[in-house]
Design an enzyme around this catalytic site. Structure first.
Site, mmCIF file in Angstrom:
data_model
loop_
_atom_site.group_PDB
_atom_site.id
_atom_site.type_symbol
_atom_site.label_atom_id
_atom_site.label_comp_id
_atom_site.label_asym_id
_atom_site.label_seq_id
_atom_site.Cartn_x
_atom_site.Cartn_y
_atom_site.Cartn_z
ATOM 1 C CG PHE A 128 -16.759 -3.931 0.031
ATOM 2 C CD1 PHE A 128 -17.599 -4.721 0.956
ATOM 3 C CD2 PHE A 128 -15.372 -4.002 1.064
ATOM 4 C CE1 PHE A 128 -17.984 -5.950 2.083
ATOM 5 C CE2 PHE A 128 -16.201 -4.502 2.101
ATOM 6 C CZ PHE A 128 -16.504 -5.136 2.947
ATOM 7 C CB SER A 163 -7.650 0.402 4.951
ATOM 8 O OG SER A 163 -7.869 0.349 3.767
ATOM 9 N NE ARG A 194 -0.911 -0.678 5.063
ATOM 10 C CZ ARG A 194 -1.782 -1.113 5.792
ATOM 11 N NH1 ARG A 194 -2.944 -0.683 5.713
ATOM 12 N NH2 ARG A 194 -0.811 -1.221 7.353
ATOM 13 N NE ARG A 242 -5.283 -3.605 3.578
ATOM 14 C CZ ARG A 242 -6.054 -3.589 4.963
ATOM 15 N NH1 ARG A 242 -6.166 -2.032 5.216
ATOM 16 N NH2 ARG A 242 -6.554 -4.533 5.387
ATOM 17 C CD GLU A 275 -18.433 -0.269 -0.461
ATOM 18 O OE1 GLU A 275 -17.613 -0.911 0.520
ATOM 19 O OE2 GLU A 275 -20.122 -0.795 -0.603
#
Length: 321
Positions: A89, A43, A16, A173, A64
């Protein structure tokens, strides 16, 4: 071109962090680049980007489906949107919007689905997408990419910025295992061959690539010469690489952090059934739901370890002829 690291090791940066750095780079070079998120900006490490570029960051909230519609609308005005949320999502919850608003309309949208498969870890089964690639494979005009490490992630992000279409990028991530040397580049739609072999070929993607290389080492100790290729473009899959491997080694294994149904294994199987017939063993999630646990525990539970890949390769070799 790409070059391999001399040894597999955990990366210094989380994926990330690299994603945020490259987004900053792309935004600095092209004012058409915009970022959308579904209320999980922190996040994915994009808080600083949001503060620096508030006019080019849209937090759509926990909506979303609306986020994909907004991204499609931005694309229609000439902007280049990158839209992020968790993989569950980014696919299940927005299927109709991706299909109609983005792909059917032939617009230009990059969808980032983070924490795919077992990398969702302690978020558990509700947040653990084993079906995301399968859903996206069913939509025309969608390219599916799964970066293996941060080097590949950075290169693919830079490439997709200047390509047109709908892209689904599957992104872990946390820290990955580094496979490629800094500066490596890749050709979207083409497999990256990591080692040659004459007895069996392992096609792997995502977090399974490092374990595929370890499996090849294990097989070598038993006298089985295994080739390994990284198929990071799930759609369109590299048909030439699959056919070449089938003809050369006569046995194939796929390894993926995804349901074995309608993911990499299915894509490779579809090529084999219409070209070269050879044994295929699929390593991945065996059509089940996820659960809570760390990544290593989940890999063992789902039978996705290097030992599992090596065992599948031996089964494929035994089925030859």
């Amino acid at each position: 071109m790409y070059q391999l690291e001399s040894a597999i090791a955990e990366e210094q940066q989380e994926m990330r962090a690299v994603f945020a750095e490259v987004m900053e780079e792309l935004a600095g070079k092209d004012d058409r680049v915009v970022y959308l998120d579904a209320d999980i900006i922190n996040s994915i490490g994009m808080t600083d980007f949001w503060k620096k570029h508030p006019e080019r960051t849209v937090n759509c909230g926990i909506q979303e489906a609306n986020m994909i519609g907004v991204a499609a609308g931005m694309s229609a005005t000439g902007l280049i949107p990158f839209a992020h949320t968790f993989g569950t999502f980014a696919t299940r919850r927005v299927m109709d919007q991706v299909f109609l608003s983005a792909a059917y309309a032939r617009l230009n949208v990059r969808i980032i689905g983070s924490d795919p498969g077992v990398t969702a870890a302690t978020n558990g089964g509700t947040h653990m997408p084993f079906e995301d690639m399968g859903m996206m494979r069913c939509i025309p005009n969608v390219t599916i990419l799964e970066p293996t490490d941060s080097v590949m992630l950075a290169d693919l992000m830079r490439q997709t910025k200047d390509l047109y279409g709908v892209f689904y990028i599957r992104l872990s991530r946390k820290k990955s295992e580094k496979i490629y040397r800094d500066g490596s580049t890749f050709e979207i739609g083409k497999a990256a061959k990591l080692r040659d072999g004459k007895d069996v070929t392992i096609f792997a993607t995502g977090i399974c690539v490092a374990d595929a290389l370890r499996a090849a080492d294990l097989l070598g100790q038993e006298g089985i010469d295994a080739g390994v290729s990284n198929i990071f473009t799930i759609k369109p899959v590299d048909e030439d690489a699959v056919v070449e491997a089938a003809k050369k080694t006569g046995a194939i294994v796929t390894a993926e952090n995804h349901n074995v149904i309608n993911g990499l294994g299915s894509a490779v199987s579809e090529v084999l059934t219409s070209t070269v017939c050879c044994p295929l063993e699929r390593v991945g999630v065996q059509d089940r739901f996820g659960e809570v646990g760390d990544v290593e525990y989940l890999k063992r539970t789902m039978h996705m370890t290097a030992k599992d890949i090596a065992a599948a390769a031996k089964r494929a070799v035994a089925r030859k002829g």
